[in-house]
Scaffold this motif. Structure first.
Motif, PDB file in Angstrom:
ATOM      1  N   SER A 269       0.839  -1.200   0.000  1.00  0.00           N
ATOM      2  CA  SER A 269       0.000   0.000   0.000  1.00  0.00           C
ATOM      3  C   SER A 269       0.875   1.252   0.000  1.00  0.00           C
ATOM      4  O   SER A 269       2.048   1.205   0.405  1.00  0.00           O
ATOM      5  CB  SER A 269      -0.911   0.000   1.226  1.00  0.00           C
ATOM      6  N   PRO A 270       0.330   2.389  -0.444  1.00  0.00           N
ATOM      7  CA  PRO A 270       1.127   3.631  -0.498  1.00  0.00           C
ATOM      8  C   PRO A 270       1.734   4.025   0.846  1.00  0.00           C
ATOM      9  O   PRO A 270       2.819   4.614   0.888  1.00  0.00           O
ATOM     10  CB  PRO A 270       0.115   4.673  -0.986  1.00  0.00           C
ATOM     11  N   ASP A 271       1.062   3.712   1.959  1.00  0.00           N
ATOM     12  CA  ASP A 271       1.617   4.073   3.264  1.00  0.00           C
ATOM     13  C   ASP A 271       2.562   3.013   3.810  1.00  0.00           C
ATOM     14  O   ASP A 271       3.015   3.106   4.954  1.00  0.00           O
ATOM     15  CB  ASP A 271       0.496   4.368   4.269  1.00  0.00           C
ATOM     16  N   GLN A 272       2.854   1.959   3.001  1.00  0.00           N
ATOM     17  CA  GLN A 272       3.796   0.892   3.369  1.00  0.00           C
ATOM     18  C   GLN A 272       3.315   0.068   4.566  1.00  0.00           C
ATOM     19  O   GLN A 272       4.108  -0.628   5.205  1.00  0.00           O
ATOM     20  CB  GLN A 272       5.181   1.485   3.708  1.00  0.00           C
ATOM     21  N   ARG A 273       2.017   0.088   4.846  1.00  0.00           N
ATOM     22  CA  ARG A 273       1.504  -0.602   6.038  1.00  0.00           C
ATOM     23  C   ARG A 273       0.791  -1.913   5.709  1.00  0.00           C
ATOM     24  O   ARG A 273       0.582  -2.729   6.603  1.00  0.00           O
ATOM     25  CB  ARG A 273       0.524   0.325   6.781  1.00  0.00           C
ATOM     26  N   VAL A 274       0.405  -2.107   4.471  1.00  0.00           N
ATOM     27  CA  VAL A 274      -0.355  -3.307   4.098  1.00  0.00           C
ATOM     28  C   VAL A 274       0.335  -3.997   2.920  1.00  0.00           C
ATOM     29  O   VAL A 274       0.553  -3.376   1.872  1.00  0.00           O
ATOM     30  CB  VAL A 274      -1.808  -2.970   3.739  1.00  0.00           C
ATOM     31  N   TRP A 275       0.673  -5.257   3.117  1.00  0.00           N
ATOM     32  CA  TRP A 275       1.287  -6.079   2.083  1.00  0.00           C
ATOM     33  C   TRP A 275       0.279  -7.150   1.673  1.00  0.00           C
ATOM     34  O   TRP A 275      -0.238  -7.880   2.539  1.00  0.00           O
ATOM     35  CB  TRP A 275       2.558  -6.751   2.596  1.00  0.00           C
ATOM     36  N   THR A 276       0.018  -7.262   0.373  1.00  0.00           N
ATOM     37  CA  THR A 276      -0.932  -8.244  -0.126  1.00  0.00           C
ATOM     38  C   THR A 276      -0.208  -9.221  -1.050  1.00  0.00           C
ATOM     39  O   THR A 276       0.394  -8.810  -2.053  1.00  0.00           O
ATOM     40  CB  THR A 276      -2.085  -7.559  -0.881  1.00  0.00           C
ATOM     41  N   PHE A 277      -0.258 -10.502  -0.689  1.00  0.00           N
ATOM     42  CA  PHE A 277       0.458 -11.545  -1.416  1.00  0.00           C
ATOM     43  C   PHE A 277      -0.537 -12.445  -2.152  1.00  0.00           C
ATOM     44  O   PHE A 277      -1.538 -12.891  -1.575  1.00  0.00           O
ATOM     45  CB  PHE A 277       1.272 -12.408  -0.453  1.00  0.00           C
ATOM     46  N   ARG A 278      -0.223 -12.703  -3.405  1.00  0.00           N
ATOM     47  CA  ARG A 278      -1.031 -13.622  -4.215  1.00  0.00           C
ATOM     48  C   ARG A 278      -0.339 -14.981  -4.209  1.00  0.00           C
ATOM     49  O   ARG A 278       0.810 -15.113  -4.674  1.00  0.00           O
ATOM     50  CB  ARG A 278      -1.157 -13.092  -5.646  1.00  0.00           C
ATOM     51  N   ILE A 279      -1.016 -15.996  -3.683  1.00  0.00           N
ATOM     52  CA  ILE A 279      -0.435 -17.336  -3.569  1.00  0.00           C
ATOM     53  C   ILE A 279      -0.464 -18.029  -4.934  1.00  0.00           C
ATOM     54  O   ILE A 279      -1.450 -17.960  -5.669  1.00  0.00           O
ATOM     55  CB  ILE A 279      -1.196 -18.177  -2.526  1.00  0.00           C
ATOM     56  N   ARG A 280       0.604 -18.718  -5.227  1.00  0.00           N
ATOM     57  CA  ARG A 280       0.725 -19.420  -6.502  1.00  0.00           C
ATOM     58  C   ARG A 280      -0.324 -20.541  -6.575  1.00  0.00           C
ATOM     59  O   ARG A 280      -0.382 -21.402  -5.677  1.00  0.00           O
ATOM     60  CB  ARG A 280       2.131 -20.028  -6.603  1.00  0.00           C
ATOM     61  N   PRO A 281      -1.168 -20.563  -7.607  1.00  0.00           N
ATOM     62  CA  PRO A 281      -2.190 -21.623  -7.692  1.00  0.00           C
ATOM     63  C   PRO A 281      -1.574 -22.964  -8.077  1.00  0.00           C
ATOM     64  O   PRO A 281      -0.524 -23.031  -8.715  1.00  0.00           O
ATOM     65  CB  PRO A 281      -3.132 -21.117  -8.793  1.00  0.00           C
ATOM     66  N   GLY A 282      -2.224 -24.049  -7.649  1.00  0.00           N
ATOM     67  CA  GLY A 282      -1.821 -25.385  -8.069  1.00  0.00           C
ATOM     68  C   GLY A 282      -0.716 -26.019  -7.254  1.00  0.00           C
ATOM     69  O   GLY A 282      -0.281 -27.130  -7.565  1.00  0.00           O
ATOM     70  N   VAL A 283      -0.236 -25.353  -6.210  1.00  0.00           N
ATOM     71  CA  VAL A 283       0.815 -25.928  -5.373  1.00  0.00           C
ATOM     72  C   VAL A 283       0.182 -26.916  -4.399  1.00  0.00           C
ATOM     73  O   VAL A 283      -0.871 -26.646  -3.810  1.00  0.00           O
ATOM     74  CB  VAL A 283       1.570 -24.837  -4.583  1.00  0.00           C
ATOM     75  N   THR A 284       0.823 -28.068  -4.217  1.00  0.00           N
ATOM     76  CA  THR A 284       0.324 -29.066  -3.277  1.00  0.00           C
ATOM     77  C   THR A 284       1.400 -29.441  -2.267  1.00  0.00           C
ATOM     78  O   THR A 284       2.599 -29.353  -2.545  1.00  0.00           O
ATOM     79  CB  THR A 284      -0.131 -30.353  -3.998  1.00  0.00           C
ATOM     80  N   PHE A 285       0.938 -29.849  -1.080  1.00  0.00           N
ATOM     81  CA  PHE A 285       1.843 -30.433  -0.103  1.00  0.00           C
ATOM     82  C   PHE A 285       2.235 -31.831  -0.557  1.00  0.00           C
ATOM     83  O   PHE A 285       1.652 -32.390  -1.495  1.00  0.00           O
ATOM     84  CB  PHE A 285       1.177 -30.478   1.276  1.00  0.00           C
ATOM     85  N   HIS A 286       3.201 -32.408   0.120  1.00  0.00           N
ATOM     86  CA  HIS A 286       3.721 -33.712  -0.283  1.00  0.00           C
ATOM     87  C   HIS A 286       2.669 -34.826  -0.191  1.00  0.00           C
ATOM     88  O   HIS A 286       2.816 -35.865  -0.850  1.00  0.00           O
ATOM     89  CB  HIS A 286       4.933 -34.072   0.578  1.00  0.00           C
TER      90      HIS A 286
END
Length: 498
Positions: free
Chosen positions: A74-91
Motif C-alpha cells: 500500500s502507499p503508506d507501506q503498512r499493508v502487504w498483499t500476497f497472491r499465492i501461486r495456484p496449483g501448489v500441493t503439499f507432499h
C-alpha cells in the motif's frame, strides 16, 4: 517409526537400485525437523529441500517470488498483499491455500516460537480468499520480505502435520524433496517430489549422511562414497584447489564469528575494560588457526562486497593500548580483571581453538582465561542464563542488516545474551527498521554498527567462507553465500553417461 536406508555407514547406495540418488555429508544430525522450532543449522540443511517460503533469496540474496507469485504494498507501506501461486500441493497431495500461510505465521506468533522476532512489526495476518494473504504492519517495514523468506525457519507448514505432532520427525512440506525416513546417528533420506510446482528435481533423492570429522568426510568424497560435503578440513583447502578429481567452492559469506563480554558483570560492564580486550585480540592468528586463511578478518559484522558494509578499523592488535585502558579504569576505581571465564563448545571446534589463542593474547594483561568447553545444548543454556564472562559463537545466514543487529544489540533484542544496552543504538536500530529509503536506511545502520563496535557489544573477529566440495559428475549445484543447500536443480551424471 524411522525408515532405514538399507546400507551401512560407509557403504555407497547401489545406483542400479537408486539411480540419481545424491549422497551428501553434513557435519551433524538435525535436532528435529520442525522448521518453526529448530534453530540448528544441520536441521536447516535438510529442511531447505523439504519446505518453501512465500518468497526466497536468489543467488544475489535479493528476494524473489516463491509460494507467493506476486505481491503489492500500500502507499503508506503498512499493508502487504500476497497472491499465492495456484496449483501448489503439499507432499501428501493436499492443496496449498492462503489459510496454510495464515496458520504458519499465527503459529509462530501465538506460540512465541523461535522466529517470532521476525513478526515484531506485524499487527495482523489474514486470508482474503483462498489464494490471497494480507499482512498488516504497525509501521513501514522495508525488510519484511527478508523476514518472511530469508531462511526456512519461516517455512509454510501444513496444519495436519503440526496437529498430529509428526512435523518434528516426519515433516510434510511443499518443497522439491519429500521426507522418507531417518536413521538416528547415521542419515536422513529424501525422495524427489514429482509434483513440485517448479520443474521437479532430476535427482531421484538425497541422502544426508552425518559425518562429524571433516577429514573423514573428505576421504569419503575422494573415495566416491559420497557426492557432496560442506565438511572440509580448512587446512586442506589450498591443496584441494589443484585437485581435478573434485569441484571445490570457497565462497565469501555474510556469516560472522564474534566474542561477547557479559555486560551484566563487573568489570566487563566498563567499556574501557571491554575495549582493552578488543585491542588485545590477535584476529590474524585466530583466522590462521581456525580457518587456515580461508576466512577474512573483520571488526564489524558485515563483510566487504555486501551492500551494507561500512569501513571500521579501530581495534588494531595493540597490547600496550589494552594495558593503558585497564590502568585508566583502575584509576577510576574499577578492579582490574584477573580471571576470565570463557564459554566455548566442542560442537564448534573453532571456538575451542580460538579460545586457546585468546588465552595467550590476554596473559600479558594479567588475565588468566579459564576455558570452559561444553556441548552446544549446555552452551545455549549457559548463554541464556548469563553464566559466562566471555563467549564465542557465529551468526549465520544473514541477509538484511536487521538480521545482523537488532536481535543481538538492541536492549530488547531476543539474542542479546551479553546484556548490552545503549539508548542511541536502540534509537538507530528502531529508526532503521522503519526507514523505507535505502540510502537513509544504510546511513542509520552505518552509525549503529560503528557505535556497536565502539561500545564493544561484540568483539567481531572474522567472516568465514562457505567451503563445499563435490564430485565432478555433479552439476547444476551452486554454493551460496547464505549457506543454503539447494539440490533442486542438481544433476548427478551416472557412470557411463555423457
Amino acid at each position: 517409526m524411522f525408515a532405514t536406508l538399507g546400507c551401512s555407514p560407509g557403504q555407497r547406495v547401489d545406483l542400479g537400485d537408486v539411480s540419481g540418488n545424491l549422497i551428501a555429508a553434513i557435519a551433524g544430525e538435525p535436532d528435529q525437523l520442525d522448521p518453526h522450532k529448530t534453530s540448528a543449522y544441520f536441521s536447516f540443511q535438510v529442511l531447505e529441500n523439504v519446505f518453501d517460503t512465500l518468497v526466497e533469496p536468489d543467488e544475489n540474496l535479493e528476494m524473489r517470488p516463491a509460494l507467493a507469485e506476486s505481491w503489492e504494498v500500500s502507499p503508506d507501506q503498512r499493508v502487504w498483499t500476497f497472491r499465492i501461486r495456484p496449483g501448489v500441493t503439499f507432499h501428501d497431495g493436499s492443496p496449498l491455500t492462503a489459510d496454510d500461510v495464515v496458520f504458519s505465521y499465527r503459529r509462530i506468533i501465538d506460540e512465541q516460537l523461535t522466529n517470532v522476532d521476525k513478526f515484531s512489526a506485524v499487527t495482523d495476518v489474514a486470508a482474503l480468499d483462498p489464494l490471497t494473504v494480507r499482512i498488516t504492519v504497525a509501521q513501514p517495514t522495508p525488510n519484511l520480505l527478508t523476514n518472511l523468506g530469508g531462511f526456512k525457519g519461516m517455512a509454510i507448514v501444513q496444519r495436519a502435520n503440526v496437529e498430529s505432532g509428526r512435523i518434528a520427525t516426519h515433516p510434510v512440506g511443499t518443497g522439491p524433496f519429500i521426507f522418507r525416513g531417518a536413521r538416528s546417528g547415521d542419515s536422513t533420506t529424501l525422495a524427489a517430489n514429482p509434483d513440485y510446482w517448479r520443474t521437479p528435481p532430476v535427482l531421484t533423492g538425497v541422502t544426508f549422511r552425518f559425518i562429524s570429522e571433516p577429514a573423514t568426510a573428505l576421504s569419503a568424497l575422494q573415495a566416491g562414497e559420497i557426492d557432496w560435503t560442506d565438511s572440509i578440513p580448512t587446512q586442506r583447502v589450498a591443496q584441494l584447489r589443484n585437485d581435478d578429481s573434485l569441484t571445490l567452492a570457497v565462497t565469501p559469506s555474510n556469516d560472522y564469528w564474534y566474542l561477547a563480554l557479559n555486560n551484566a558483570r563487573a568489570p566487563w560492564n566498563d567499556v574501557r575494560v571491554r575495549r582493552a580486550i578488543a585491542y588485545s585480540i590477535d584476529r590474524d592468528s585466530i583466522v590462521a588457526a581456525t580457518s587456515y586463511g580461508t576466512a577474512t578478518v573483520n571488526q564489524l559484522a558485515i563483510p566487504q562486497g555486501n551492500p551494507w558494509h561500512t569501513d571500521y578499523d579501530r581495534y588494531d592488535y595493540d597490547i600496550d593500548r589494552g594495558k593503558d585502558l585497564l590502568a585508566e579504569a583502575e584509576r577510576d576505581g574499577v578492579e582490574p580483571p584477573e580471571q576470565l571465564d570463557m564459554l566455548v563448545t566442542s560442537d564448534y571446534p573453532q571456538t575451542v581453538t580460538a579460545a586457546q589463542i585468546i588465552a595467550d593474547n590476554l596473559a600479558p594483561l594479567g588475565i588468566t582465561v579459564n576455558i570452559r568447553t561444553v556441548d552446544f545444548a549446555t552452551w545455549l543454556d549457559e548463554q541464556n542464563q548469563g553464566n559466562f564472562d566471555m563467549l564465542m559463537m557465529g551468526w549465520l545466514g544473514n541477509i538484511d542488516p536487521d538480521d545482523f543487529y537488532y536481535a543481538q544489540h538492541h536492549t530488547d533484542g531476543t539474542s542479546n545474551a551479553q546484556r548490552f544496552s545503549d539508548p542511541e543504538v536502540d534509537r538507530l536500530l528502531d529508526a532503521a527498521r522503519a526507514e523505507p529509503d535505502r540510502e537513509a536506511r544504510k546511513a542509520l545502520y552505518d552509525r549503529a554498527a560503528t557505535l556497536i563496535a565502539d561500545q564493544v557489544s561484540y568483539i567481531f573477529l572474522y567472516n568465514p567462507a562457505v567451503i563445499q566440495a563435490w564430485r565432478t559428475d555433479l552439476s547444476g549445484y551452486t554454493a551460496r553465500r547464505d549457506g543454503a543447500i539447494r539440490f533442486r536443480e542438481a544433476v548427478l551424471n551416472q557412470a557411463g553417461a555423457p
